[in-house]
Design an enzyme around this catalytic site. Structure first.
Site, PDB file in Angstrom:
ATOM      1  N   ARG A 213      54.973  38.872  40.158  1.00 19.75           N
ATOM      2  CA  ARG A 213      54.305  38.503  38.899  1.00 19.75           C
ATOM      3  C   ARG A 213      55.311  38.002  37.854  1.00 19.75           C
ATOM      4  NH1 ARG A 213      48.859  40.953  38.016  1.00 19.75           N
ATOM      5  NH2 ARG A 213      48.019  40.697  40.102  1.00 19.75           N
TER       6      ARG A 213
ATOM      7  N   ARG B  52      51.434  37.308  31.873  1.00 19.17           N
ATOM      8  CA  ARG B  52      51.091  37.583  30.468  1.00 19.17           C
ATOM      9  C   ARG B  52      52.223  38.084  29.589  1.00 19.17           C
ATOM     10  NH1 ARG B  52      46.076  41.005  32.260  1.00 19.17           N
ATOM     11  NH2 ARG B  52      47.648  41.279  33.857  1.00 19.17           N
TER      12      ARG B  52
ATOM     13  N   ARG C  51      46.859  30.380  28.387  1.00 20.77           N
ATOM     14  CA  ARG C  51      45.630  31.121  28.647  1.00 20.77           C
ATOM     15  C   ARG C  51      44.646  31.070  27.479  1.00 20.77           C
ATOM     16  NH1 ARG C  51      42.664  33.195  30.579  1.00 20.77           N
ATOM     17  NH2 ARG C  51      42.807  35.340  31.255  1.00 20.77           N
TER      18      ARG C  51
ATOM     19  N   ASP D 114      46.433  33.344  42.958  1.00 18.32           N
ATOM     20  CA  ASP D 114      46.067  34.749  43.104  1.00 18.32           C
ATOM     21  C   ASP D 114      45.681  34.955  44.561  1.00 18.32           C
ATOM     22  OD1 ASP D 114      45.444  37.222  41.236  1.00 18.32           O
ATOM     23  OD2 ASP D 114      43.896  37.178  42.770  1.00 18.32           O
TER      24      ASP D 114
ATOM     25  N   TYR E 224      38.199  43.923  48.132  1.00 18.21           N
ATOM     26  CA  TYR E 224      37.577  43.199  47.009  1.00 18.21           C
ATOM     27  C   TYR E 224      36.200  42.670  47.402  1.00 18.21           C
ATOM     28  CZ  TYR E 224      41.751  43.508  44.171  1.00 18.21           C
ATOM     29  OH  TYR E 224      42.779  43.992  43.418  1.00 18.21           O
TER      30      TYR E 224
HETATM   31  O1  CP3 Z   1      53.704  36.679  41.196  1.00 18.25           O
HETATM   32  C1  CP3 Z   1      53.388  35.634  40.615  1.00 18.25           C
HETATM   33  O2  CP3 Z   1      53.960  35.241  39.582  1.00 18.25           O
HETATM   34  C2  CP3 Z   1      52.319  34.748  41.238  1.00 18.25           C
HETATM   35  C3  CP3 Z   1      51.004  34.994  40.783  1.00 18.25           C
HETATM   36  C4  CP3 Z   1      50.131  36.131  41.295  1.00 18.25           C
HETATM   37  C5  CP3 Z   1      48.971  36.520  40.577  1.00 18.25           C
HETATM   38  N1  CP3 Z   1      48.308  37.445  41.331  1.00 18.25           N
HETATM   39  C6  CP3 Z   1      48.539  35.972  39.283  1.00 18.25           C
HETATM   40  C7  CP3 Z   1      47.646  36.762  38.422  1.00 18.25           C
HETATM   41  C8  CP3 Z   1      50.168  36.889  42.472  1.00 18.25           C
HETATM   42  C9  CP3 Z   1      51.206  36.900  43.563  1.00 18.25           C
HETATM   43  C10 CP3 Z   1      49.009  37.713  42.474  1.00 18.25           C
HETATM   44  C11 CP3 Z   1      48.667  38.614  43.589  1.00 18.25           C
HETATM   45  C12 CP3 Z   1      47.583  39.595  43.428  1.00 18.25           C
HETATM   46  N2  CP3 Z   1      46.413  39.443  42.742  1.00 18.25           N
HETATM   47  C13 CP3 Z   1      47.578  40.845  44.056  1.00 18.25           C
HETATM   48  C14 CP3 Z   1      48.619  41.372  44.990  1.00 18.25           C
HETATM   49  C15 CP3 Z   1      49.798  41.919  44.271  1.00 18.25           C
HETATM   50  C16 CP3 Z   1      49.553  43.201  43.540  1.00 18.25           C
HETATM   51  O3  CP3 Z   1      49.613  43.172  42.319  1.00 18.25           O
HETATM   52  O4  CP3 Z   1      49.310  44.224  44.211  1.00 18.25           O
HETATM   53  C17 CP3 Z   1      46.374  41.484  43.695  1.00 18.25           C
HETATM   54  C18 CP3 Z   1      45.920  42.863  44.124  1.00 18.25           C
HETATM   55  C19 CP3 Z   1      45.642  40.581  42.871  1.00 18.25           C
HETATM   56  C20 CP3 Z   1      44.296  40.779  42.310  1.00 18.25           C
HETATM   57  C21 CP3 Z   1      44.277  40.662  40.847  1.00 18.25           C
HETATM   58  N3  CP3 Z   1      44.495  39.505  40.127  1.00 18.25           N
HETATM   59  C22 CP3 Z   1      43.975  41.681  39.906  1.00 18.25           C
HETATM   60  C23 CP3 Z   1      43.678  43.131  40.269  1.00 18.25           C
HETATM   61  C24 CP3 Z   1      44.008  41.102  38.648  1.00 18.25           C
HETATM   62  C25 CP3 Z   1      43.605  41.753  37.351  1.00 18.25           C
HETATM   63  C26 CP3 Z   1      44.619  42.716  36.870  1.00 18.25           C
HETATM   64  C27 CP3 Z   1      45.610  42.001  36.003  1.00 18.25           C
HETATM   65  O5  CP3 Z   1      46.813  42.153  36.274  1.00 18.25           O
HETATM   66  O6  CP3 Z   1      45.148  41.352  35.080  1.00 18.25           O
HETATM   67  C28 CP3 Z   1      44.389  39.745  38.793  1.00 18.25           C
HETATM   68  C29 CP3 Z   1      44.593  38.758  37.720  1.00 18.25           C
HETATM   69  C30 CP3 Z   1      45.901  38.004  37.705  1.00 18.25           C
HETATM   70  N4  CP3 Z   1      46.491  37.408  38.802  1.00 18.25           N
HETATM   71  C31 CP3 Z   1      46.720  37.711  36.575  1.00 18.25           C
HETATM   72  C32 CP3 Z   1      47.793  36.938  37.012  1.00 18.25           C
HETATM   73  C33 CP3 Z   1      48.911  36.352  36.192  1.00 18.25           C
HETATM   74  C34 CP3 Z   1      46.403  38.087  35.132  1.00 18.25           C
HETATM   75  C35 CP3 Z   1      45.398  37.109  34.718  1.00 18.25           C
HETATM   76  C36 CP3 Z   1      45.296  36.707  33.280  1.00 18.25           C
HETATM   77  O7  CP3 Z   1      46.022  35.796  32.846  1.00 18.25           O
HETATM   78  O8  CP3 Z   1      44.421  37.251  32.604  1.00 18.25           O
END
Ligand code: CP3
Length: 343
Positions: free
Chosen positions: A23, A27, A36, A72, A150
């Site tokens: 990540r 944010r 965003r 994602d 999911y």
């Molecule tokens: O790593 C990176 O920079 C690449 C981007 C990336 C995102 N999601 C962007 C994202 C990667 C590799 C993921 C993987 C992901 N997504 C996983 C596996 C890794 C982990 O964290 O265990 C999972 C389980 C998800 C599912 C997911 N996506 C959730 C549960 C959420 C909501 C929780 C949160 O952190 O907001 C997301 C949203 C998400 N994916 C965001 C980002 C940058 C936040 C979104 C926003 O801008 O509001």
């Protein structure tokens, strides 16, 4: 530093330890938050130029040794027929979750070239921009259990009861569901490599949280093994990141992948010993360390580096994603510190 990260992934000696962060685009960055304000998460992911721009943000700011394409793990579910949305403050939502074996049979398995074109195009753009800077591009996908959770729960879950109830009550449909997910994810990962991704990471975020070892071996491991076997054909390093599997790390690592991504729960030397010192590893600073003052953060970075002991085959990373409250300055200092300490 030519291909430092890729050489470490192959277990070759490197001039200094490569570092990237789970990540790393997100944010905690003011530039990301500004984007965003204008675009939803799915718009950012679905517009190649914007996804490429977000991918580049942490590379330009911190000099990281690898870029991970901004997307994602959940968008592949859309091509299969599930309705995906991200709800502010509530995370991902599936509008039509899987509730019966029939729902599983209605899922499609279209090729990534048709359904995930924006991410494949973002990889091509980023690869073009980073080639001359010797920064490799990582593609990624979710592992079948994590995606199934999911698809069945309809969102993030704490106890995975629906998923486990389905798995235990409908074992044949469970197999078909994970089989379809393996087909879609393997195809997607191979397409990302074709588009230019020089390494691939598989995120299994929830199997280790949800299942004990016997259930993992029975209901998940065969599917993960099939996924890693298929993806090996890409000919690029594959990172197996399985979160929360300390109780059966050896079994999770044995599913496949060239590099084992370690979560933050075990000291790095102990975890590395368990997967075997001949296997490259990535990790494993607790991302909460970046919320501490620099003097405490520095001690914790040094601890990870000491436990890695300068052995070839270590990629420095956090052991789970950076949190939104991470101070930008701590990310900058972390990258500088790892570079200085290991060169
Ligand atoms: O790593 C990176 O920079 C690449 C981007 C990336 C995102 N999601 C962007 C994202 C990667 C590799 C993921 C993987 C992901 N997504 C996983 C596996 C890794 C982990 O964290 O265990 C999972 C389980 C998800 C599912 C997911 N996506 C959730 C549960 C959420 C909501 C929780 C949160 O952190 O907001 C997301 C949203 C998400 N994916 C965001 C980002 C940058 C936040 C979104 C926003 O801008 O509001």
């Amino acid at each position: 530093m030519a291909e430092l990260f890729l050489r470490a992934c192959r277990g070759e000696p490197v001039e200094r330890t490569p570092v990237w962060l789970l990540r790393q685009a997100g944010r905690y960055q003011p530039e990301y938050r500004a984007l965003r304000e204008k675009h939803s998460l799915l718009e950012l992911i679905g517009t190649p130029e914007l996804a490429a721009q977000v991918t580049m943000l942490p590379i330009d700011s911190f000099g990281l040794d690898a870029a991970i394409v901004f997307s994602d793990i959940l968008p592949p579910l859309v091509g299969m027929g599930l309705e995906l949305d991200f709800v502010k403050g509530d995370g991902p939502r599936i509008g039509n979750p899987i509730a019966s074996p029939r729902d599983v049979d209605l899922l499609g398995a279209p090729p990534a070239e048709e359904t995930l074109t924006a991410t494949l195009e973002a990889i091509r753009i980023v690869r073009g921009e980073l080639e001359s800077r010797d920064v490799p591009v990582i593609g990624f996908a979710g592992a079948p259990f994590t995606l199934a959770s999911y698809a069945i729960e309809g969102g993030t879950s704490k106890d995975f009861t629906r998923t486990k109830a389905f798995m235990l009550s409908e074992p044949a449909a469970w197999k078909r569901l994970l089989g379809k997910l393996v087909t879609v994810q393997a195809d997607y990962l191979l397409a990302q490599a074709t588009a230019g991704a020089q390494a691939l990471q598989v995120f299994d975020s929830w199997a280790g949280r949800a299942l004990g070892r016997e259930d993992y071996l029975r209901y998940v491991a065969p599917h993960n093994r099939e996924l890693y076997a298929k993806v090996a054909a890409a000919g690029v390093p594959v990172i197996n990141f399985s979160l929360g599997v300390s109780a059966y790390l050896e079994d999770a690592a044995a599913c496949g992948g060239d590099v084992v991504g370690l979560d933050w729960t075990l000291p790095l030397d102990e975890a590395w010993g368990r997967v075997g010192l001949d296997r490259p590893v990535q990790g494993n600073l607790d991302p909460a360390s970046l919320l501490a003052p620099w003097r405490e953060l520095a001690v914790r970075i040094d601890d990870v580096l000491e436990r890695a002991g300068g052995r070839p085959g270590h990629v420095f990373n956090v052991g789970h994603g950076l949190t939104p409250g991470t101070p930008v300055d701590n990310v900058r200092r972390l990258v500088e510190h790892v570079h200085e300490r290991t060169s």
